[in-house]
Enzyme design. Sequence first.
Site, PDB file in Angstrom:
ATOM      1  N   HIS A  20      21.485 -16.164 -79.286  1.00 32.34           N
ATOM      2  CA  HIS A  20      21.976 -15.074 -80.135  1.00 32.34           C
ATOM      3  C   HIS A  20      21.427 -13.720 -79.693  1.00 32.34           C
ATOM      4  CE1 HIS A  20      23.668 -17.889 -83.148  1.00 32.34           C
ATOM      5  NE2 HIS A  20      22.707 -18.670 -82.684  1.00 32.34           N
ATOM      6  N   HIS A  24      26.964 -11.716 -78.284  1.00 33.10           N
ATOM      7  CA  HIS A  24      27.081 -13.176 -78.245  1.00 33.10           C
ATOM      8  C   HIS A  24      28.164 -13.658 -79.198  1.00 33.10           C
ATOM      9  CE1 HIS A  24      24.450 -12.478 -81.691  1.00 33.10           C
ATOM     10  NE2 HIS A  24      24.915 -13.635 -82.168  1.00 33.10           N
ATOM     11  N   ASP A  26      29.157 -16.705 -81.935  1.00 36.14           N
ATOM     12  CA  ASP A  26      28.722 -17.817 -82.781  1.00 36.14           C
ATOM     13  C   ASP A  26      29.860 -18.824 -82.866  1.00 36.14           C
ATOM     14  OD1 ASP A  26      26.398 -16.445 -83.367  1.00 36.14           O
ATOM     15  OD2 ASP A  26      26.999 -15.902 -85.401  1.00 36.14           O
ATOM     16  N   HIS A  30      27.042 -23.159 -85.636  1.00 35.33           N
ATOM     17  CA  HIS A  30      25.923 -22.323 -86.082  1.00 35.33           C
ATOM     18  C   HIS A  30      25.587 -22.611 -87.551  1.00 35.33           C
ATOM     19  CE1 HIS A  30      23.099 -19.114 -86.212  1.00 35.33           C
ATOM     20  NE2 HIS A  30      23.901 -18.139 -86.593  1.00 35.33           N
ATOM     21  N   HIS A 118      28.537 -16.490 -92.864  1.00 39.25           N
ATOM     22  CA  HIS A 118      28.695 -17.300 -91.656  1.00 39.25           C
ATOM     23  C   HIS A 118      29.322 -18.660 -91.971  1.00 39.25           C
ATOM     24  CE1 HIS A 118      26.032 -14.493 -89.454  1.00 39.25           C
ATOM     25  NE2 HIS A 118      26.643 -14.983 -88.391  1.00 39.25           N
ATOM     26  N   GLU A 130      29.135 -10.911 -82.176  1.00 40.35           N
ATOM     27  CA  GLU A 130      28.148  -9.996 -82.762  1.00 40.35           C
ATOM     28  C   GLU A 130      27.439  -9.162 -81.709  1.00 40.35           C
ATOM     29  OE1 GLU A 130      26.795 -12.532 -86.675  1.00 40.35           O
ATOM     30  OE2 GLU A 130      25.947 -13.159 -84.748  1.00 40.35           O
TER      31      GLU A 130
END
Length: 170
Positions: A20, A24, A26, A30, A118, A130
Amino acid sequence: LKSHQKGDRYDLSQITLCTHTGTHIDAPRHFLEDGATIENLRLSVFYGPCTVVTIKGILTGEDMEKLLPYCKRRVIFKGSGKAYLSHSAALVLADSNVLLAGTDSLSIAAEFDDERVHYELARGDVCVLECLDLSGIDDGEYTLCAFPVKLEGLEAAPCRAILLGQQKGY
């Protein structure tokens, strides 16, 4: 590990980082134990039409419902490192046809609501991009190219994200 400056015949470097770190992606894993890992995500999610929108602070579900009809299936939120989704905005996205949500913030969610946001995005198979550098990028439509590094079995991976502007004229 090796260096021309140290008399070696070639350069050889090593890096160690969290998945992260920096820009990056996700994967659903995650926040979902049985969610897809990074190598199992369709690469088509990370390439295609994209909408960049400036928001200030935390976007609500009501805001998201008003905004989505004007957005492509990949949406990036720009806010000078402070563009976040609320839980209700994540619910709206998870139930939409959006493939990817991105931000120039360290996280797509404010710290106090990180897990719920998330989780909802992962539940809706919305990939999260992100920590983007959006300096010099205006609101509008672009082509996004942000393929994750292929790392097996992991919940995230660094990527090199670029936005290609639309050609004007001939």
